[in-house]
Enzyme design. Structure first.
Site, short mmCIF file in Angstrom:
data_model
loop_
_atom_site.label_atom_id
_atom_site.label_comp_id
_atom_site.label_asym_id
_atom_site.label_seq_id
_atom_site.Cartn_x
_atom_site.Cartn_y
_atom_site.Cartn_z
N SER A 77 45.11 23.19 129.54
CA SER A 77 45.90 24.11 130.09
C SER A 77 47.09 23.50 130.69
CB SER A 77 45.16 24.77 131.39
OG SER A 77 44.41 25.64 130.92
N LYS A 80 50.39 24.54 129.34
CA LYS A 80 50.64 25.72 129.50
C LYS A 80 52.33 25.76 130.16
CE LYS A 80 46.28 28.15 129.96
NZ LYS A 80 45.26 28.54 131.06
N TYR A 203 47.45 29.08 120.41
CA TYR A 203 47.23 28.50 121.61
C TYR A 203 46.09 27.56 121.64
CZ TYR A 203 44.97 28.88 126.23
OH TYR A 203 44.44 28.75 127.33
N TYR A 255 45.39 27.68 139.83
CA TYR A 255 44.77 28.95 139.61
C TYR A 255 44.43 29.28 141.26
CZ TYR A 255 44.29 27.06 135.15
OH TYR A 255 44.58 26.43 133.91
N VAL A 273 41.07 21.73 131.85
CA VAL A 273 39.56 21.60 132.06
C VAL A 273 39.30 20.40 131.28
CG1 VAL A 273 38.90 23.84 132.42
CG2 VAL A 273 39.51 23.04 130.05
O1 DON Z 1 41.65 28.53 127.04
C1 DON Z 1 40.68 27.77 127.49
O2 DON Z 1 39.83 28.15 128.06
C2 DON Z 1 41.17 26.13 127.44
N1 DON Z 1 41.75 25.88 126.17
C3 DON Z 1 42.08 25.74 128.52
C4 DON Z 1 41.60 26.20 129.73
C5 DON Z 1 41.99 25.12 130.84
O3 DON Z 1 42.30 24.06 130.62
C6 DON Z 1 41.80 25.66 132.21
N2 DON Z 1 42.30 24.63 133.24
N3 DON Z 1 41.75 24.34 134.39
#
Ligand code: DON
Length: 334
Positions: A77, A80, A203, A255, A273
Site C-alpha cells: 500500500s 498508493k 494494481y 487507515y 502490509v
Molecule cells: O491490496 C492489498 O490488500 C495489498 N496489495 C496491499 C494492502 C496494504 O498494504 C494495506 N496496508 N496496510
C-alpha cells in the site's frame, strides 16, 4: 500554488545529530517483538520477522541509514500515494479529487462496507477502493501502457529502476478475490475508469514492486522537497501535487489509525502490509522504515514506534511550536 510562493518549513538538525538519533531509536525498538507478519497474501508469510531497517533522506539529498535499510520487500500500500501523485500530475488534482475523493473512511483498508455506506464510493486514494480507482485513471489505453506509466513513475520517485517481485505478484494475483470484487463493485457504480480485472492486475503489480526502507525515504523526500527527487535532482511531480498528496496522507495514510498516528507523530505517513512505512516532513525530508510485524490495522509495530521517536527527537511534528515571545510572570495584582 506556484513554487515561488512562501512555504512554512524548516530543516533537519545537524547530520551528526540525525545519525545519533536514528541509531538510538533503532537500538531502542530492536527488542519490540509485538505484532504478526501478514499472511493473507501467502508469499508475505515468508518475511523474516526480525528484519528492522530505517533511513532518513534530507531535502538536500543527504542519506542516513541504519540496520536493514537496504533489505528489499514488496511496496504494497505504500505505492498508493505515489500512484495518486502521478495521476494528479497527469490528469489534474481536481479531476482526480472529483472521481476518487479525499475524505477518510474510518474503516479498514479493504472495507466493502465503506463503499456501500458512502455515496462517493471510493472515498480516498489510500484505501483499496480508491487506489483501484486511481490506478484505473492513470494514462494508457491498455493494461501494459498503464503498468509502464506506474513503474516508470514510481522508479522516478525512488531514483532507480524498480523491479517486480514475481513471487509476491503471482501469490497475490492467485488470492485477491476481494480486490477483484471491489473493482467489479466500483465498476457497477460507474466509479472505475478501466476494465475491472485489468485494473486489479495493474494494481497488484504496483503493490509487488520491490523497494527498501532506503527507497521509501528517497520517495518520501521527493514529496518533502516540492516534488523534486533530492538525490537525482529530477522533478517527478509539481509542488502543488506534492502538498495535496500529503494532505490525503494526513487524513487516511494509516487507515482507521490515522487519527492516532497524527496525534502521536504529527506528520503525513503511509503504511503497507509487508511492513514498510513512509513518512514525510515537508521541506525537511523523508523517513522510510521496514519491519514486518504488524498491528491489527496492518501497520508495522516497530516502524510506528521508531517514526514516533524520530518525529519527536528530530523536531518534525507539524503541530509543535515553542513560544517566540519570552513568557512573562503573571501580574500578581491581575
Ligand atoms: O491490496 C492489498 O490488500 C495489498 N496489495 C496491499 C494492502 C496494504 O498494504 C494495506 N496496508 N496496510
Amino acid at each position: 500554488m506556484s513554487s515561488d510562493e512562501p512555504v512554512s518549513t524548516g530543516h533537519l538538525p545537524a547530520p551528526s545529530d540525525v545519525t545519533r538519533i536514528l541509531a538510538a531509536g533503532h537500538q531502542r525498538y530492536l527488542e519490540l517483538n509485538d505484532g504478526q507478519v501478514a499472511d493473507y497474501i501467502p508469499a508475505l508469510a515468508a518475511a523474516e520477522p526480525d528484519r528492522f531497517g530505517a533511513c532518513v533522506v534530507s531535502s538536500d539529498g543527504t542519506e542516513f541509514d541504519v540496520g536493514d535499510s537496504r533489505h528489499e520487500f514488496s511496496i504494497q500500500s505504500v505505492s498508493k500515494p505515489f500512484v495518486f501523485a502521478l495521476a494528479c500530475e497527469a490528469l489534474g488534482a481536481e479531476a482526480v479529487r472529483s472521481r476518487v475523493g479525499v475524505n477518510a473512511t474510518g474503516l479498514p483498508f479493504n472495507s466493502v462496507m465503506a463503499i456501500e455506506l458512502n455515496r462517493d464510493r471510493t472515498m480516498n486514494p489510500m484505501v483499496n477502493a480508491g487506489a483501484l480507482a486511481t490506478t484505473s485513471l492513470v494514462p494508457g489505453t491498455s493494461a501494459s501502457e498503464k503498468w509502464s506509466f506506474v513503474v516508470e513513475g514510481l522508479s522516478a520517485f525512488a531514483g532507480r529502476p524498480l523491479q517486480l517481485d514475481e513471487e509476491v505478484y503471482q501469490s497475490e494475483a492467485a488470492t485477491n478475490l476481494r480486490n477483484q470484487g471491489i473493482a467489479h463493485l466500483l465498476s457497477g457504480y460507474g466509479e472505475l475508469w478501466f476494465d475491472p480485472d485489468q485494473t486489479t492486475d495493474v494494481y497488484t503489480r504496483q503493490c509487488s514492486l520491490l523497494v527498501s526502507a532506503h527507497d521509501l525515504a528517497v520517495m518520501g523526500a521527493t514529496l518533502a522537497d516540492g516534488g523534486v527527487n533530492p538525490v537525482t535532482g529530477g522533478r517527478v511531480v509539481s509542488a502543488d501535487t506534492a502538498r495535496r498528496v500529503l494532505a490525503t496522507l494526513a487524513t487516511s495514510g494509516l487507515y482507521e489509525r490515522s487519527g492516532d498516528w497524527l496525534y502521536d507523530v504529527g506528520l503525513p505517513g503511509k503504511s503497507g502490509v509487508s511492513g514498510g512505512i513512509v513518512t514525510v516532513a515537508p521541506g525537511k525530508g523523508g523517513l522510510g522504515t521496514y519491519s514486518p510485524r504488524l498491528d491489527e490495522a496492518g501497520n508495522s509495530v516497530r516502524g510506528q514506534a521508531l517514526t514516533r521517536h524520530l518525529s519527536r527527537h528530530l523536531g518534525l511534528n507539524l503541530f509543535a511550536s515553542s513560544p517566540l515571545v519570552p513568557e512573562r510572570p503573571r501580574d500578581a495584582g491581575g
